[in-house]
Design an enzyme around this catalytic site. Structure first.
Site, PDB file in Angstrom:
ATOM      1  N   PHE A   1      39.761  36.519  38.979  1.00 42.23           N
ATOM      2  CA  PHE A   1      40.042  36.439  37.539  1.00 42.23           C
ATOM      3  C   PHE A   1      38.898  35.844  36.734  1.00 42.23           C
ATOM      4  O   PHE A   1      39.055  35.548  35.554  1.00 42.23           O
ATOM      5  CB  PHE A   1      41.317  35.603  37.312  1.00 42.23           C
ATOM      6  CG  PHE A   1      42.523  36.163  38.002  1.00 42.23           C
ATOM      7  CD1 PHE A   1      43.219  37.229  37.455  1.00 42.23           C
ATOM      8  CD2 PHE A   1      42.955  35.649  39.222  1.00 42.23           C
ATOM      9  CE1 PHE A   1      44.326  37.766  38.107  1.00 42.23           C
ATOM     10  CE2 PHE A   1      44.065  36.177  39.877  1.00 42.23           C
ATOM     11  CZ  PHE A   1      44.753  37.244  39.314  1.00 42.23           C
TER      12      PHE A   1
ATOM     13  N   GLY B   1      34.906  46.212  25.768  1.00 34.84           N
ATOM     14  CA  GLY B   1      33.917  46.895  26.599  1.00 34.84           C
ATOM     15  C   GLY B   1      33.687  46.074  27.850  1.00 34.84           C
ATOM     16  O   GLY B   1      34.569  45.322  28.275  1.00 34.84           O
TER      17      GLY B   1
ATOM     18  N   CYS C   1      35.012  45.511  33.113  1.00 38.46           N
ATOM     19  CA  CYS C   1      36.375  45.458  33.654  1.00 38.46           C
ATOM     20  C   CYS C   1      37.462  46.084  32.775  1.00 38.46           C
ATOM     21  O   CYS C   1      38.186  46.958  33.244  1.00 38.46           O
ATOM     22  CB  CYS C   1      36.738  44.014  33.984  1.00 38.46           C
ATOM     23  SG  CYS C   1      35.709  43.391  35.330  1.00 38.46           S
TER      24      CYS C   1
HETATM   25  N1  NAD Z   1      32.534  41.327  36.676  1.00 31.47           N
HETATM   26  C1  NAD Z   1      33.684  40.715  36.450  1.00 31.47           C
HETATM   27  O1  NAD Z   1      33.857  39.982  35.474  1.00 31.47           O
HETATM   28  C2  NAD Z   1      34.828  40.907  37.395  1.00 31.47           C
HETATM   29  C3  NAD Z   1      35.923  40.006  37.326  1.00 31.47           C
HETATM   30  C4  NAD Z   1      36.975  40.193  38.216  1.00 31.47           C
HETATM   31  C5  NAD Z   1      36.972  41.250  39.111  1.00 31.47           C
HETATM   32  N2  NAD Z   1      35.912  42.117  39.117  1.00 31.47           N
HETATM   33  C6  NAD Z   1      35.948  43.209  40.100  1.00 31.47           C
HETATM   34  O2  NAD Z   1      35.129  42.840  41.215  1.00 31.47           O
HETATM   35  C7  NAD Z   1      34.457  43.989  41.737  1.00 31.47           C
HETATM   36  C8  NAD Z   1      32.966  43.763  41.696  1.00 31.47           C
HETATM   37  O3  NAD Z   1      32.587  43.577  40.339  1.00 31.47           O
HETATM   38  P1  NAD Z   1      31.142  43.013  39.947  1.00 31.47           P
HETATM   39  O4  NAD Z   1      31.143  42.832  38.474  1.00 31.47           O
HETATM   40  O5  NAD Z   1      30.807  41.879  40.838  1.00 31.47           O
HETATM   41  O6  NAD Z   1      30.258  44.289  40.313  1.00 31.47           O
HETATM   42  P2  NAD Z   1      28.682  44.378  40.453  1.00 31.47           P
HETATM   43  O7  NAD Z   1      28.324  45.761  40.110  1.00 31.47           O
HETATM   44  O8  NAD Z   1      28.051  43.244  39.716  1.00 31.47           O
HETATM   45  O9  NAD Z   1      28.438  44.136  42.012  1.00 31.47           O
HETATM   46  C9  NAD Z   1      28.814  45.028  43.008  1.00 31.47           C
HETATM   47  C10 NAD Z   1      27.757  44.963  44.090  1.00 31.47           C
HETATM   48  O10 NAD Z   1      28.205  45.690  45.211  1.00 31.47           O
HETATM   49  C11 NAD Z   1      27.065  46.297  45.821  1.00 31.47           C
HETATM   50  N3  NAD Z   1      27.511  47.349  46.730  1.00 31.47           N
HETATM   51  C12 NAD Z   1      28.030  48.562  46.445  1.00 31.47           C
HETATM   52  N4  NAD Z   1      28.350  49.224  47.569  1.00 31.47           N
HETATM   53  C13 NAD Z   1      28.031  48.411  48.594  1.00 31.47           C
HETATM   54  C14 NAD Z   1      28.139  48.515  50.005  1.00 31.47           C
HETATM   55  N5  NAD Z   1      28.648  49.597  50.583  1.00 31.47           N
HETATM   56  N6  NAD Z   1      27.725  47.481  50.753  1.00 31.47           N
HETATM   57  C15 NAD Z   1      27.190  46.393  50.177  1.00 31.47           C
HETATM   58  N7  NAD Z   1      27.074  46.227  48.848  1.00 31.47           N
HETATM   59  C16 NAD Z   1      27.487  47.219  48.064  1.00 31.47           C
HETATM   60  C17 NAD Z   1      26.239  46.752  44.636  1.00 31.47           C
HETATM   61  O11 NAD Z   1      24.896  46.991  44.986  1.00 31.47           O
HETATM   62  C18 NAD Z   1      26.407  45.562  43.674  1.00 31.47           C
HETATM   63  O12 NAD Z   1      25.392  44.614  43.845  1.00 31.47           O
HETATM   64  C19 NAD Z   1      34.934  45.176  40.898  1.00 31.47           C
HETATM   65  O13 NAD Z   1      36.026  45.764  41.530  1.00 31.47           O
HETATM   66  C20 NAD Z   1      35.362  44.521  39.601  1.00 31.47           C
HETATM   67  O14 NAD Z   1      36.323  45.267  38.924  1.00 31.47           O
HETATM   68  C21 NAD Z   1      34.832  41.960  38.301  1.00 31.47           C
END
Ligand code: NAD
Length: 418
Positions: free
Chosen positions: A157, A267, A270
């Site tokens: 979260f 935007g 998420c």
């Molecule tokens: N950003 C936020 O505020 C937030 C908050 C809560 C939940 N989330 C959720 O968490 C998840 C990740 O979000 P994020 O913002 O950290 O994304 P992000 O894009 O910042 O990071 C994802 C990472 O995963 C890596 N990746 C992709 N495929 C891979 C693989 N097969 N092996 C290893 N690494 C791999 C990418 O290179 C990238 O660095 C999403 O599902 C998102 O919805 C995000």
């Protein structure tokens, strides 16, 4: 208990998760497929701007936290595997699970070795994904969860710009679990965090995350619709009206009220994709979600609505300065940001004298969108001097002091901020 943990995907969520467990003195391996990201992290540099996380990285890199390209080797020694890869929107708005599957592929063979582990889906996935997609995916590889390993989900979260603070002072930890042993290991892992721990069914864990994000999106679209109604009626002081709404003591002074405030649409990474994914998932399961449909539709109209306001007062020859590029203040994340949508629509309408300034996101924005015809400014003063029309898109604090009285400058405040 000191656990060994592998975190796959080192973005906002993964890197924060990895460093939080390192801070709690667990042994953490972090893996990512992006070599530039890995190099930066290995050198103690964050790939994005996040207060507090930078210092945590320096504290733990090569101590409790090691980065690796070999997830199988890391998983071999691990008690937990956290999947933190992206789950972008698919073609029809559904959550695209490609990265989750390829992350699983990178270590699945290790799961045959008999060591007990908990595989935790921390990425945001729609309700029923763990039970109906991930467990069967493992099953096809001859891997049945239960005796040898457990599969759980653990939605995150945190808010960007406050990743470290939100992770270390979490308000609740939610784990969707499939068995007792996995549940007690997760409870033990999180015992070092001072907040309520809820273990729920797999589908409930996932559902709670979407409850949260779709509510935020709904509140924003509600506020935007009300602002459009106010404009249609005329002579309504929209900004003041919402500020007075926030004084209702039933809000209890909570921050949530900030989402009931108009702007140019939600935007970021998420809210857009998660609202779409929940809508899509509900339809796939046989329910037509009317509220979510309208929330999305209304949000989609907002950039054009703002561009219409600009076009009403600007000629294509005017110099238009865009104030703020990141999707929200305090972050340099430009994914799915309103500024890109507004700029794109302005360019399509023949407005090509565009300048832009963001306190921290100029570079990230240019890298991501590569728009032609934009001049990036280094300071608020610079863009202010050069522009005839200023369009405030991201409500950075430094914009609050902008001179509103200069008759030579027209300001379009898309955030009802000034
Ligand atoms: N950003 C936020 O505020 C937030 C908050 C809560 C939940 N989330 C959720 O968490 C998840 C990740 O979000 P994020 O913002 O950290 O994304 P992000 O894009 O910042 O990071 C994802 C990472 O995963 C890596 N990746 C992709 N495929 C891979 C693989 N097969 N092996 C290893 N690494 C791999 C990418 O290179 C990238 O660095 C999403 O599902 C998102 O919805 C995000």
């Amino acid at each position: 208990m000191r656990y060994t943990i592998t975190v796959i995907g080192l973005g906002f969520v993964g890197l924060t998760t990895a460093l939080a467990f390192a801070e709690k003195n667990h042994r953490v391996f972090g893996m990512d497929i992006n070599p530039n990201r890995l190099d930066a992290i290995r050198a103690g540099k964050l790939p994005f701007i996040e207060p507090g996380l930078d210092h945590a990285l320096i504290r733990h890199i090569d101590h409790n936290f090691t980065v690796t390209v070999d997830s199988a080797a890391a998983v071999r020694n691990s008690d937990f595997v956290f999947l933190c890869v992206g789950t972008p929107a698919g073609e029809k708005g559904e959550a695209d699970l490609t990265y989750i599957y390829s992350a699983i592929d990178s270590f699945a063979s290790v799961l045959h070795d008999g060591k007990y582990r908990v595989i935790v889906v921390k990425s945001t996935v729609p309700p029923s994904t763990t039970s109906e997609r991930i467990l069967p995916y493992l099953q096809k590889k001859g891997l049945s969860a239960g005796e040898k390993f457990s599969v759980a989900n653990n939605p995150e979260f945190l808010r960007e710009g406050k990743c470290w603070e939100d992770m270390m002072n979490a308000d609740r930890i939610v784990c969707g679990v499939s068995d007792q042993r996995g549940e007690s290991m997760l409870r033990s892992l999180y015992s070092g965090f001072d907040c309520p721990f809820f273990s729920v069914s797999l589908n409930t864990g996932e559902f709670i995350k979407y409850l949260s994000n779709t509510l935020l999106a709904t509140m924003i679209s509600y506020a935007n619709e009300m602002s459009k109604i106010a404009e249609t009626i005329g002579d309504v002081q929209t900004k003041e009206a919402f500020q007075i709404l926030h004084l209702d003591r039933r809000w209890g002074g909570c921050e949530m009220k900030n989402y009931v405030y108009p702007g140019c649409g939600y935007g970021g990474y998420c809210l857009p994709k998660d609202t779409m994914a929940m809508y899509s998932q509900a339809k796939t399961k046989g329910y037509e979600p009317k509220i979510l449909e309208n929330v999305i539709e209304l949000n989609d109209t907002m950039p054009q609505h703002m561009v219409d306001k600009i076009i009403r007062i600007a000629k294509p020859s005017n110099k238009i300065g865009i104030l703020g590029l990141s999707f929200k203040p305090g972050s340099d994340d430009v994914r799915d940001c309103s500024s890109a949508k507004i700029i794109s629509l302005l360019l399509e309408s023949g407005y090509k004298n565009l300048l832009a300034y963001d306190p921290i996101a100029n570079e990230a924005f240019d890298r991501e969108y590569k728009f032609e015809h934009i001049i990036y400014c280094d300071s608020l003063e610079d863009i202010y001097i050069q522009s005839e029309i200023l369009v405030l898109v991201t409500a950075w604090k430094e914009f609050a002091g902008i001179d509103m009285k200069d008759p030579a400058k027209v300001i379009v405040d898309c955030r009802y901020y000034l």
